[in-house]
Design a protein around this motif. Structure first.
Motif, PDB file in Angstrom:
ATOM      1  N   ILE A 262      14.779  63.724  24.721  1.00  0.00           N
ATOM      2  CA  ILE A 262      13.466  64.268  24.380  1.00  0.00           C
ATOM      3  C   ILE A 262      12.392  63.212  24.629  1.00  0.00           C
ATOM      4  O   ILE A 262      12.662  62.011  24.618  1.00  0.00           O
ATOM      5  CB  ILE A 262      13.373  64.727  22.918  1.00  0.00           C
ATOM      6  CG1 ILE A 262      13.515  63.532  21.957  1.00  0.00           C
ATOM      7  CG2 ILE A 262      14.371  65.816  22.606  1.00  0.00           C
ATOM      8  CD1 ILE A 262      12.964  63.795  20.590  1.00  0.00           C
ATOM      9  N   ASP A 263      11.187  63.693  24.851  1.00  0.00           N
ATOM     10  CA  ASP A 263      10.022  62.824  24.978  1.00  0.00           C
ATOM     11  C   ASP A 263       8.848  63.604  24.419  1.00  0.00           C
ATOM     12  O   ASP A 263       8.414  64.594  24.996  1.00  0.00           O
ATOM     13  CB  ASP A 263       9.780  62.455  26.447  1.00  0.00           C
ATOM     14  CG  ASP A 263       8.629  61.473  26.617  1.00  0.00           C
ATOM     15  OD1 ASP A 263       7.818  61.327  25.681  1.00  0.00           O
ATOM     16  OD2 ASP A 263       8.537  60.857  27.690  1.00  0.00           O
ATOM     17  N   THR A 264       8.342  63.181  23.265  1.00  0.00           N
ATOM     18  CA  THR A 264       7.267  63.918  22.618  1.00  0.00           C
ATOM     19  C   THR A 264       5.927  63.735  23.319  1.00  0.00           C
ATOM     20  O   THR A 264       4.984  64.491  23.061  1.00  0.00           O
ATOM     21  CB  THR A 264       7.096  63.468  21.162  1.00  0.00           C
ATOM     22  OG1 THR A 264       6.680  62.084  21.137  1.00  0.00           O
ATOM     23  CG2 THR A 264       8.395  63.633  20.401  1.00  0.00           C
ATOM     24  N   GLY A 265       5.839  62.735  24.234  1.00  0.00           N
ATOM     25  CA  GLY A 265       4.539  62.359  24.729  1.00  0.00           C
ATOM     26  C   GLY A 265       3.746  61.703  23.606  1.00  0.00           C
ATOM     27  O   GLY A 265       4.206  61.600  22.470  1.00  0.00           O
ATOM     28  N   VAL A 266       2.547  61.258  23.911  1.00  0.00           N
ATOM     29  CA  VAL A 266       1.714  60.622  22.885  1.00  0.00           C
ATOM     30  C   VAL A 266       1.131  61.714  21.991  1.00  0.00           C
ATOM     31  O   VAL A 266       0.530  62.673  22.474  1.00  0.00           O
ATOM     32  CB  VAL A 266       0.584  59.801  23.522  1.00  0.00           C
ATOM     33  CG1 VAL A 266      -0.305  59.188  22.432  1.00  0.00           C
ATOM     34  CG2 VAL A 266       1.159  58.698  24.401  1.00  0.00           C
ATOM     35  N   ARG A 267       1.349  61.573  20.684  1.00  0.00           N
ATOM     36  CA  ARG A 267       0.859  62.573  19.738  1.00  0.00           C
ATOM     37  C   ARG A 267       0.483  61.906  18.432  1.00  0.00           C
ATOM     38  O   ARG A 267       0.802  60.731  18.195  1.00  0.00           O
ATOM     39  CB  ARG A 267       1.920  63.645  19.486  1.00  0.00           C
ATOM     40  CG  ARG A 267       3.219  63.114  18.900  1.00  0.00           C
ATOM     41  CD  ARG A 267       4.142  64.242  18.471  1.00  0.00           C
ATOM     42  NE  ARG A 267       3.507  65.100  17.485  1.00  0.00           N
ATOM     43  CZ  ARG A 267       4.129  66.105  16.861  1.00  0.00           C
ATOM     44  NH1 ARG A 267       5.398  66.363  17.141  1.00  0.00           N
ATOM     45  NH2 ARG A 267       3.502  66.838  15.973  1.00  0.00           N
ATOM     46  N   THR A 268      -0.201  62.652  17.576  1.00  0.00           N
ATOM     47  CA  THR A 268      -0.566  62.165  16.253  1.00  0.00           C
ATOM     48  C   THR A 268      -0.100  63.181  15.206  1.00  0.00           C
ATOM     49  O   THR A 268       0.189  64.333  15.532  1.00  0.00           O
ATOM     50  CB  THR A 268      -2.082  61.971  16.108  1.00  0.00           C
ATOM     51  OG1 THR A 268      -2.734  63.238  16.319  1.00  0.00           O
ATOM     52  CG2 THR A 268      -2.600  60.960  17.118  1.00  0.00           C
ATOM     53  N   PHE A 269      -0.034  62.728  13.963  1.00  0.00           N
ATOM     54  CA  PHE A 269       0.340  63.606  12.863  1.00  0.00           C
ATOM     55  C   PHE A 269      -0.835  63.733  11.908  1.00  0.00           C
ATOM     56  O   PHE A 269      -1.588  62.784  11.697  1.00  0.00           O
ATOM     57  CB  PHE A 269       1.562  63.062  12.124  1.00  0.00           C
ATOM     58  CG  PHE A 269       2.806  63.059  12.959  1.00  0.00           C
ATOM     59  CD1 PHE A 269       3.612  64.179  13.042  1.00  0.00           C
ATOM     60  CD2 PHE A 269       3.159  61.931  13.693  1.00  0.00           C
ATOM     61  CE1 PHE A 269       4.749  64.184  13.839  1.00  0.00           C
ATOM     62  CE2 PHE A 269       4.297  61.915  14.480  1.00  0.00           C
ATOM     63  CZ  PHE A 269       5.093  63.049  14.551  1.00  0.00           C
ATOM     64  N   ALA A 270      -0.970  64.920  11.315  1.00  0.00           N
ATOM     65  CA  ALA A 270      -2.088  65.185  10.419  1.00  0.00           C
ATOM     66  C   ALA A 270      -1.817  64.714   9.000  1.00  0.00           C
ATOM     67  O   ALA A 270      -2.573  65.043   8.083  1.00  0.00           O
ATOM     68  CB  ALA A 270      -2.399  66.682  10.415  1.00  0.00           C
TER      69      ALA A 270
END
Length: 250
Positions: free
Chosen positions: A14-22
């Protein structure tokens, strides 16, 4: 969103890519291992380690094989540092497992919120001794070439001069750029990378330890075991054994 714990199993890469969490996030691999990239660093997260990630922090998570996340999302933000990776110890794994008794839709009860506040306190206390088994990430194309070439040849007897040639830099410039941009020497970077690659191989395969030693550039298993123990504080065999903290069977 109420605080809640959850399992999520990934069967392949898997590769989530660059992301943020709220919300603040406790990332824990109860099986397999995650690679976590934050800013100019990346870590390997096997079951012995967890990460606390602050709300809004840009991260990228990847795996090289099957892995299970046993993690927690917190309703109320409480973290100060963007990311802290730390050694996970009892009772935190057991608390994560216990937190899964509340499904997400029922996790906002007063009992649940009291429990997750206690879980957050335990995680924060453990994170006060952050784990330093990370690698710096390059910021420029030249250093990206140098790092890529280094990571692709961890099992080969390659020299710093050869890496410099692949990066289209002089050996002297490469040495200076590693110190300035990566805050380490090429030799130390390669040594750390070999240990992290070995850890990935130990968790992702059943290859004999001798074969893994050769795969990351060691000429003998005894030298590899000594280097691995010095870096991780345990032997390759003990590192590979299912962690007592594992929640995979819960």
């Amino acid at each position: 969103m109420a605080s809640h714990a959850f399992h999520k199993t990934f069967d392949t890469f898997i590769d989530t890519g660059v992301r943020t969490f709220a919300c603040d996030y406790l990332l824990f691999a109860s099986a397999g291992a995650f690679r976590l990239e934050v800013g100019e660093r990346f870590w390997l997260l096997p079951p012995q380690r967890a990460a606390l990630i602050k709300t809004g922090t840009a991260v990228r998570v990847t795996t090289r094989g099957p892995a299970t996340s046993s993690s927690v999302l917190f309703e109320a933000p409480f973290l100060e540092a963007d990311c802290r990776v730390f050694v996970i110890q009892p009772p935190l794994p057991e608390m994560i497992a216990y937190g899964m008794r509340w499904p997400q839709e029922a996790a906002g009860s007063p009992e649940a919120e009291r429990f997750f506040r206690a879980l957050a306190d335990v995680a924060i206390a453990m994170s006060q001794q952050p784990e330093e088994t990370w690698l710096p990430r390059p910021r420029t194309p030249e250093m990206q070439r140098a790092v890529t070439a280094t990571l692709e040849t961890l099992g080969e007897p390659i020299s710093q001069e050869e890496i410099a040639a692949r990066a289209h830099l002089s050996p002297r410039t490469l040495a200076r750029r590693f110190e300035e941009e990566m805050q380490t020497s090429w030799r130390d970077f390669r040594g750390r990378a070999r240990m992290l690659r070995a850890a990935e191989l130990l968790l992702a395969s059943q290859e004999p330890i001798t074969e893994i030693a050769f795969a990351v550039g060691f000429q003998s298993s005894s030298a590899f075991v000594a280097a691995f123990r010095n870096f991780f504080g345990t032997t390759p065999s003990a590192y590979r054994r299912p962690s007592r903290a594992s929640l995979a069977s819960r």
